[in-house]
Design a protein around this motif. Structure first.
Motif, short mmCIF file in Angstrom:
data_model
loop_
_atom_site.label_atom_id
_atom_site.label_comp_id
_atom_site.label_asym_id
_atom_site.label_seq_id
_atom_site.Cartn_x
_atom_site.Cartn_y
_atom_site.Cartn_z
N GLN A 35 -8.04 -39.41 24.16
CA GLN A 35 -8.89 -39.91 23.08
C GLN A 35 -8.09 -40.88 22.24
O GLN A 35 -7.01 -40.53 21.74
CB GLN A 35 -9.42 -38.77 22.22
CG GLN A 35 -10.29 -39.26 21.05
CD GLN A 35 -10.95 -38.12 20.31
OE1 GLN A 35 -11.75 -37.39 20.88
NE2 GLN A 35 -10.61 -37.95 19.04
N VAL A 55 -13.99 -48.82 18.24
CA VAL A 55 -14.88 -48.99 19.38
C VAL A 55 -16.27 -49.38 18.88
O VAL A 55 -16.86 -48.67 18.05
CB VAL A 55 -14.96 -47.70 20.22
CG1 VAL A 55 -15.96 -47.84 21.35
CG2 VAL A 55 -13.58 -47.35 20.76
N PHE A 106 -13.77 -45.86 30.62
CA PHE A 106 -13.75 -45.40 29.24
C PHE A 106 -15.17 -45.32 28.72
O PHE A 106 -16.10 -45.93 29.26
CB PHE A 106 -12.88 -46.29 28.35
CG PHE A 106 -13.24 -47.75 28.30
CD1 PHE A 106 -14.29 -48.22 27.52
CD2 PHE A 106 -12.49 -48.68 29.02
CE1 PHE A 106 -14.59 -49.56 27.45
CE2 PHE A 106 -12.79 -50.04 28.96
CZ PHE A 106 -13.84 -50.48 28.17
N LYS A 107 -15.33 -44.51 27.65
CA LYS A 107 -16.65 -44.38 27.04
C LYS A 107 -16.49 -44.11 25.55
O LYS A 107 -15.50 -43.51 25.11
CB LYS A 107 -17.47 -43.28 27.71
CG LYS A 107 -17.06 -41.86 27.45
CD LYS A 107 -17.92 -40.91 28.28
CE LYS A 107 -17.61 -39.45 27.99
NZ LYS A 107 -18.29 -38.93 26.82
N PRO A 108 -17.47 -44.58 24.77
CA PRO A 108 -17.38 -44.37 23.32
C PRO A 108 -17.68 -42.93 22.95
O PRO A 108 -18.46 -42.25 23.61
CB PRO A 108 -18.47 -45.31 22.78
CG PRO A 108 -19.48 -45.39 23.89
CD PRO A 108 -18.67 -45.30 25.17
N LEU A 130 -12.54 -43.52 21.44
CA LEU A 130 -12.71 -43.90 22.84
C LEU A 130 -12.10 -42.82 23.73
O LEU A 130 -10.99 -42.35 23.46
CB LEU A 130 -12.01 -45.23 23.11
CG LEU A 130 -12.30 -45.89 24.46
CD1 LEU A 130 -13.66 -46.58 24.42
CD2 LEU A 130 -11.23 -46.91 24.81
N LEU A 154 -10.67 -42.32 27.46
CA LEU A 154 -10.15 -43.22 28.50
C LEU A 154 -9.49 -42.40 29.60
O LEU A 154 -8.78 -41.44 29.33
CB LEU A 154 -9.11 -44.16 27.88
CG LEU A 154 -8.27 -45.01 28.82
CD1 LEU A 154 -9.12 -46.07 29.53
CD2 LEU A 154 -7.12 -45.67 28.06
#
Length: 364
Positions: A214, A221, A237-239, A245, A247
């Motif tokens: 994280q 982001v 990756f995603k918010p 984020l 990753l």
């Protein structure tokens, strides 16, 4: 007490299977850890993607989607599969892989979706159906439903041995003996060890380490960006809430089943790959963790009764897709255990343990 079905493992697989069986059998769930879902389930990247895992996994994911949606476990996210200008053939192959599957995919300009995307990243395929999964709520709901149906959950109850006598399993655990007609192997990374403890031939299901971190970035982001994955499978990756984020370097390092921990090098590799794609500066690695993902030799799940020992049921090899496919897998497993008709549209033969019969090594 004597049970109809004993399930080894209280992660997402064992929990949802027990819930799907419901009150149609007396179910015992045995979990080695003091907390259910401690390993793979509790360390999931928490997203649902119909393309994740490839065409062999997609039917299970797609079938699970409406069930997860109806339960309130999904929230919109979207996924953007990106590549550099030279990756057009990867996008073509990706689209061809899911042609005719019913999964919605469209070519897009990735720069329109990702602020700060570096020059040269011009290839994009958007998957609008991708969603967040509330893994903790899904797992807790399954355990609660299983208990309401009469299932017994025993934590801190590791399997020592199991032997078949007079058509039933005599199960020895660290908290005492138990008895059941059917033994379900839903022990995640430990499934081959459970098979050996029960005198069944192991399939060769290999655990792998997957790393997540994280991050706090500058700029934060951006709100509303999708899940982002490189078409070559080298990172995603995603918010997350608070402008954070999540990753991953999309690593798969073979390991023995254990309480797996992240490696600093894998986190550094992930950050380097991300920074090649976007101009966000990493301010802090707020936390990092690793989880186990376990695959059969052909990378497809294994659902069904073993050929070499009566009453031994495989529910294993879910890879990194066990959360997103859990509702479909549970329905398949429950149908096979109870003699019902499996869900329509699923080729059950693809997932049967019988496909490994000629490759199994008998236990010593």
């Amino acid at each position: 007490m004597s049970y109809d079905i004993a399930i080894i493992g209280a992660g997402i697989a064992g929990a949802t299977l027990a819930a799907a069986i419901g009150d149609r059998a007396r179910v015992l769930i045995l979990e080695a850890e003091d907390v259910a879902g401690y390993h793979a389930t509790g360390r999931s990247a928490a997203f649902w993607s119909e393309t994740y895992g490839g065409p062999g996994i997609q039917p299970l994911t797609t079938l699970s989607g409406p069930i997860l949606q109806a339960g309130g476990f999904l929230q919109p996210l979207g996924s953007l599969h990106i590549g550099r200008s030279g990756d057009a053939t990867l996008a073509d192959a990706f689209l061809a892989e899911f042609a005719g599957s019913g999964v919605a995919l469209e070519r897009v300009d990735p720069a329109a979706h990702i602020p700060g995307l570096r020059a040269g990243w011009t290839v994009g395929v958007y998957e609008p159906s991708c969603a967040y999964i509330d893994v903790a709520a899904l797992h807790a709901d399954a355990l609660a439903n299983a208990r309401r149906a009469g299932a017994t959950l025993k934590l801190g109850c590791a399997l020592k041995s199991a032997r078949r006598e007079n058509g039933r399993w005599r199960i020895e655990t660290t908290s005492g003996p138990h008895e059941a007609a059917v033994l379900v192997n839903a022990a995640g990374a430990w499934v081959d060890k459970v098979a050996l403890a029960a005198g069944a031939a192991p399939i060769g299901i290999q655990p792998y380490r997957r790393t997540l971190a994280q991050l706090r970035t500058d700029p934060a982001v951006p709100a509303g960006i999708p899940h982002v994955a490189h078409l070559d499978g080298s990172f995603y990756f995603k918010p997350e809430a608070g402008g954070r984020l999540w990753l991953s370097p999309h690593d798969e390092t073979p390991v023995e089943p254990c309480d797996v921990q992240p490696e600093e090098l894998d986190v550094a590799i992930a950050i380097d790959r991300m920074e090649q794609a976007v101009d966000w500066r990493v301010l802090q690695v707020e936390r990092k963790w690793a989880g186990l993902r376990s695959f059969a030799p052909d990378r497809l799940p294994v659902y069904g009764f073993a050929h070499d020992i009566p009453g031994f049921f495989w529910f294993a090899g879910q890879g990194g897709f066990g959360i997103q496919t859990a509702p479909a897998a549970a329905r398949i497993g429950a149908a096979l255990l109870l003699g019902d008709t499996p869900p329509p549209g699923i080729d059950i033969a693809r997932y049967t343990p019988a496909r490994f019969v000629d490759k199994l090594t008998p236990p010593n």
